[in-house]
Scaffold this motif. Sequence first.
Motif, PDB file in Angstrom:
ATOM      1  N   VAL A 268       0.787  -1.211   0.000  1.00 35.74           N
ATOM      2  CA  VAL A 268       0.000   0.000   0.000  1.00 35.74           C
ATOM      3  C   VAL A 268       0.830   1.277   0.000  1.00 35.74           C
ATOM      4  O   VAL A 268       0.636   2.127  -0.835  1.00 35.74           O
ATOM      5  CB  VAL A 268      -0.962   0.026   1.205  1.00 35.74           C
ATOM      6  CG1 VAL A 268      -1.808   1.273   1.192  1.00 35.74           C
ATOM      7  CG2 VAL A 268      -1.875  -1.180   1.182  1.00 35.74           C
ATOM      8  N   LEU A 269       1.767   1.444   0.915  1.00 36.25           N
ATOM      9  CA  LEU A 269       2.367   2.744   1.110  1.00 36.25           C
ATOM     10  C   LEU A 269       3.850   2.748   0.789  1.00 36.25           C
ATOM     11  O   LEU A 269       4.549   1.754   0.935  1.00 36.25           O
ATOM     12  CB  LEU A 269       2.196   3.200   2.570  1.00 36.25           C
ATOM     13  CG  LEU A 269       0.759   3.397   3.021  1.00 36.25           C
ATOM     14  CD1 LEU A 269       0.730   3.710   4.497  1.00 36.25           C
ATOM     15  CD2 LEU A 269       0.123   4.516   2.249  1.00 36.25           C
TER      16      LEU A 269
ATOM     17  N   SER B  12      -2.067   6.526  -1.339  1.00 37.25           N
ATOM     18  CA  SER B  12      -3.409   5.982  -1.526  1.00 37.25           C
ATOM     19  C   SER B  12      -4.468   7.085  -1.552  1.00 37.25           C
ATOM     20  O   SER B  12      -5.248   7.181  -2.510  1.00 37.25           O
ATOM     21  CB  SER B  12      -3.708   4.942  -0.453  1.00 37.25           C
ATOM     22  OG  SER B  12      -4.860   4.199  -0.750  1.00 37.25           O
ATOM     23  N   PRO B  13      -4.546   7.972  -0.540  1.00 40.29           N
ATOM     24  CA  PRO B  13      -5.542   9.039  -0.623  1.00 40.29           C
ATOM     25  C   PRO B  13      -5.276  10.027  -1.751  1.00 40.29           C
ATOM     26  O   PRO B  13      -6.233  10.620  -2.280  1.00 40.29           O
ATOM     27  CB  PRO B  13      -5.467   9.716   0.750  1.00 40.29           C
ATOM     28  CG  PRO B  13      -4.141   9.337   1.315  1.00 40.29           C
ATOM     29  CD  PRO B  13      -3.854   7.976   0.765  1.00 40.29           C
TER      30      PRO B  13
ATOM     31  N   ASN C 107     -10.284   3.321   1.694  1.00 38.56           N
ATOM     32  CA  ASN C 107     -10.217   4.246   0.567  1.00 38.56           C
ATOM     33  C   ASN C 107     -11.443   4.106  -0.323  1.00 38.56           C
ATOM     34  O   ASN C 107     -12.011   5.102  -0.776  1.00 38.56           O
ATOM     35  CB  ASN C 107      -8.939   4.010  -0.227  1.00 38.56           C
ATOM     36  CG  ASN C 107      -7.763   4.794   0.312  1.00 38.56           C
ATOM     37  OD1 ASN C 107      -7.429   5.866  -0.173  1.00 38.56           O
ATOM     38  ND2 ASN C 107      -7.142   4.261   1.360  1.00 38.56           N
ATOM     39  N   ALA C 108     -11.858   2.873  -0.579  1.00 39.08           N
ATOM     40  CA  ALA C 108     -13.067   2.664  -1.375  1.00 39.08           C
ATOM     41  C   ALA C 108     -14.289   3.239  -0.663  1.00 39.08           C
ATOM     42  O   ALA C 108     -15.150   3.857  -1.295  1.00 39.08           O
ATOM     43  CB  ALA C 108     -13.261   1.178  -1.659  1.00 39.08           C
TER      44      ALA C 108
ATOM     45  N   LEU D  79       0.713   3.181  -4.418  1.00 37.58           N
ATOM     46  CA  LEU D  79      -0.487   3.295  -5.239  1.00 37.58           C
ATOM     47  C   LEU D  79      -0.292   4.346  -6.327  1.00 37.58           C
ATOM     48  O   LEU D  79       0.332   5.386  -6.094  1.00 37.58           O
ATOM     49  CB  LEU D  79      -1.697   3.689  -4.387  1.00 37.58           C
ATOM     50  CG  LEU D  79      -2.438   2.621  -3.594  1.00 37.58           C
ATOM     51  CD1 LEU D  79      -3.140   1.650  -4.497  1.00 37.58           C
ATOM     52  CD2 LEU D  79      -1.529   1.901  -2.621  1.00 37.58           C
ATOM     53  N   MET D  80      -0.842   4.074  -7.510  1.00 35.46           N
ATOM     54  CA  MET D  80      -0.843   5.020  -8.617  1.00 35.46           C
ATOM     55  C   MET D  80      -2.206   4.982  -9.294  1.00 35.46           C
ATOM     56  O   MET D  80      -2.888   3.954  -9.279  1.00 35.46           O
ATOM     57  CB  MET D  80       0.223   4.656  -9.659  1.00 35.46           C
ATOM     58  CG  MET D  80       1.642   4.564  -9.167  1.00 35.46           C
ATOM     59  SD  MET D  80       2.762   4.214 -10.565  1.00 35.46           S
ATOM     60  CE  MET D  80       4.240   3.662  -9.678  1.00 35.46           C
TER      61      MET D  80
END
Length: 459
Positions: free
Chosen positions: A10-11, A272-273, A325-326, A379-380
């Motif tokens: 994730v990060l 992610s955000p 996030n979703a 994340l991208m």
Amino acid sequence: MTMHTSRRSVLAAAVAVAAAAGAGAASAAPALAAPADTAAGPRMRGAAKSSVDNAFWSGPRGWRAGAGRGTGVAPGHTDGLVIADPVGSTDYADPHTNTTTTWEYATWTGPVHRTPVAATEIVAHWNADTPAGTWLQVELQGRYTDGTSTPWYVMGRWTAGDGDGDIRRTSVDGQADGHSSISTDTFALDDEAGALRVAAYQLRLTLYRKPGTRLTPVVRRLGAMASAVPARFTVPTSKPGLARELRVPAYSQDIHKGQYPQYDNGGEAWCSPTSSSMVLDYWGHGPTRAELAWVDPSYADPQVDNAARFTYDYQYEGCGNWPFNAAYAASRGLNAAVTRLGSLTDIETLIGAGVPVITSQSFLASELTGAGYGTSGHLMAIAGFTADGDVIAHDPASEDDAAVRNVYKRSEFETIWLRTKRYTATGSVASGSGGIVYVYWPPRPTKAQERALRSFGLL
């Protein structure tokens, strides 16, 4: 972050995961029942067909497939599950505020879903509105292929806000039964190379509100992605099939370094955000000026600060919880799901329908030409493909917004995104995400978008 053996990716920054678990579920439930028909979406197609299964419940038909205690369906365009008549009250000791509060609750237990995938991992996700003074809990119980069942695992405690009187949204650590465990947002078998698999599962929702009020969460959709992606260090490169670029905004996480460090040390860990914010604004569903009034007016792209605040997982101590996030995107009025895709051809299908995709990947600096950095998880937002089939990625790990648009080689990107195993700089073996994506789409998709989403079991 430090990768877990469940292949969470994730990060870009390291995250220390806190160890304490919160209070258990308020309501008791029976052991996993005999399999029944599910109101699930179609199965995954194409390259991932044998390894990924998406299922979801929504609308009157979906909610009728389960068993509600104190719940009802709100009439209207959402047809969401709500508290109709609470079945009881319970005290919840919030481990992040050190306060104990009494809440009324109602529950909905979904039917048993027999997954065609002999699953090693499951990720749940939900689309819900949670007004101040309400929250929800999602649980999962699996049935192993030997006929035994897991405990009811908490997959998340969610509220969209963080005001006075609200709980702190959180994952729950320390959940295991000797065969499986929960890593933040992911159910995973402890021995993925063994014979034991998950053949079926149920989901359970508990909806909470302040006693004596008419408040209620409104759950529009509840789903899960079960998968059994084979262990692999490399993947074949798919043949290019689309040249198209969507007009996705470009936001850098790096310009937010030092901002609001209470949310995972500020922007350096906000991939992610930041990616979620790009796609939210692509769809025109970002926060309003009034909702951003709390952000320092000197900060550029305040919607990124907002997304970090309202995706932050107080247990994980980060903003990279996949279903959170979703759920944030869904709280902005979109539909949202977490799933796995099987190739860049699958992403081309969605891009071709005008739907950007957020991908999770990990790599050494030498494995992704032009990135200039390595990461244990990042994340991208994928905005499109060049005429040569290379990936147009809006990479938030960029020095400023102007540098966010990057073109990465198709063969390199496909490998770092889809593999489940990788080598670190020291030569040790670590995990990869196995094709994890977030997919967000509008409440009224076009016919082309509907066809694309249905082909992956998301509608």
